[in-house]
Write an enzyme that holds these catalytic residues in place. Structure first.
Site, mmCIF file in Angstrom:
data_model
loop_
_atom_site.group_PDB
_atom_site.id
_atom_site.type_symbol
_atom_site.label_atom_id
_atom_site.label_comp_id
_atom_site.label_asym_id
_atom_site.label_seq_id
_atom_site.Cartn_x
_atom_site.Cartn_y
_atom_site.Cartn_z
ATOM 1 N N SER A 1 -41.593 -27.414 -42.435
ATOM 2 C CA SER A 1 -42.472 -26.695 -42.146
ATOM 3 C C SER A 1 -43.280 -26.357 -43.325
ATOM 4 C CB SER A 1 -41.844 -25.350 -42.076
ATOM 5 O OG SER A 1 -42.753 -24.174 -42.120
HETATM 6 N N1 LIG Z 1 -48.852 -18.089 -40.795
HETATM 7 C C1 LIG Z 1 -47.183 -18.337 -40.841
HETATM 8 C C2 LIG Z 1 -46.814 -19.277 -40.066
HETATM 9 C C3 LIG Z 1 -45.367 -19.651 -39.592
HETATM 10 C C4 LIG Z 1 -45.026 -20.653 -38.752
HETATM 11 O O1 LIG Z 1 -45.980 -20.710 -37.589
HETATM 12 N N2 LIG Z 1 -43.985 -21.175 -38.799
HETATM 13 C C5 LIG Z 1 -43.496 -22.150 -37.778
HETATM 14 C C6 LIG Z 1 -42.943 -23.604 -38.601
HETATM 15 S S1 LIG Z 1 -44.189 -24.195 -39.267
HETATM 16 C C7 LIG Z 1 -42.153 -21.625 -37.067
HETATM 17 O O2 LIG Z 1 -41.495 -20.997 -37.790
HETATM 18 N N3 LIG Z 1 -42.221 -21.773 -35.897
HETATM 19 C C8 LIG Z 1 -41.106 -21.422 -35.018
HETATM 20 C C9 LIG Z 1 -41.655 -20.280 -33.858
HETATM 21 O O3 LIG Z 1 -42.619 -20.193 -33.887
HETATM 22 O O4 LIG Z 1 -40.894 -19.858 -33.188
HETATM 23 C C10 LIG Z 1 -46.884 -18.617 -42.478
HETATM 24 O O5 LIG Z 1 -47.696 -18.821 -43.232
HETATM 25 O O6 LIG Z 1 -45.813 -18.254 -42.746
#
Ligand SMILES: N[C@@H](CCC(=O)N[C@@H](CS)C(=O)NCC(=O)O)C(=O)O
Length: 221
Positions: free
Chosen positions: A12
């Site tokens: 991530s």
């Molecule tokens: N704007 C957030 C984005 C976080 C994000 O989208 N993380 C993704 C991984 S890159 C995630 O956890 N996805 C799992 C989901 O949406 O269920 C940040 O900067 O922390």
């Protein structure tokens, strides 16, 4: 020293931005790797911490913070020594420019990556990534090249948290490679960032993500 816990996974980009910031600040922390494929982020205990079910999540002495940009700026302000504070400058205008580029990472760079990965890490199963979603990344490279025209780093002559957050995302877009002759400034910036002492936590996760995305693109070509 309060107990700091970071929840995340290496591939991530936002998690890697936090890992680089923690390394830059030389702060001790516990890294709790979640099993996203196994749905650990959808469990009630994690949803209580972050209803958006995203990583990274930070716990500092039991207090919870989400969103990498918020986490990184918080860590710098709370744990940064005198020298580290330059990563998130105190001057209001300079700070606003750093914030602007943090929002650029969140709203433009990461959004373009997510438009691709949504077809890969999809609860309903993987699907072909539309070519226009891949081509759209070129626009992000165009913006970066403009930002870097007169600046060594994203916001000026010094490295800031905006560079840390943006490099984590940009190195995750490498499945759509940059043409170094068309983007010389961006290419030089990436190389410079890769040489900084806090960069190493980005390497493994970025490689893992790119390998995974490339395999997916090949499978659906
Ligand atoms: N704007 C957030 C984005 C976080 C994000 O989208 N993380 C993704 C991984 S890159 C995630 O956890 N996805 C799992 C989901 O949406 O269920 C940040 O900067 O922390």
């Amino acid at each position: 020293m309060p107990k700091i816990v970071l929840y995340g996974v290496d591939p991530s980009p936002p998690v890697r931005a936090c890992l680089m910031t923690l390394r830059a600040l030389n702060v001790e922390f516990e890294y709790k790797v979640l099993n996203l494929q196994g749905g650990e982020h959808m469990q009630p205990e994690f949803l209580k911490k972050n209803p958006l079910h995203t990583v990274p999540v930070l716990e500092d002495d039991g207090k919870v913070l989400t969103d990498s940009h918020v986490i990184c700026t918080y860590l710098i302000q709370k744990y940064g020594g005198q020298k580290d504070k330059a990563l998130y400058p105190a001057d209001l205008y300079e700070r606003a420019i750093v914030d602007q580029k943090l929002y650029f990472d969140c709203g433009v760079l990461f959004t373009k990556l997510r438009a691709v990965t949504i077809h890969i890490f999809n609860a309903t199963g993987p699907s072909k990534v539309p070519q226009d979603k891949i081509e759209a990344i070129t626009e992000a490279y165009d913006f970066l090249e403009k930002f870097l025209q007169t600046n060594e780093y994203i916001t000026g002559k010094n490295v800031t948290v905006a560079d840390i957050c943006c490099i984590a995302t940009v190195t995750s877009l490498a499945f759509h490679p940059l043409d170094s002759s068309k983007y010389p400034k961006t290419t030089a910036w990436i190389k410079k960032m890769q040489q900084l002492p806090f960069y190493s936590p980005n390497e493994k996760g970025a490689t893992e993500l790119i390998t995974f995305i490339n395999a997916h693109l090949k499978q659906f070509s």
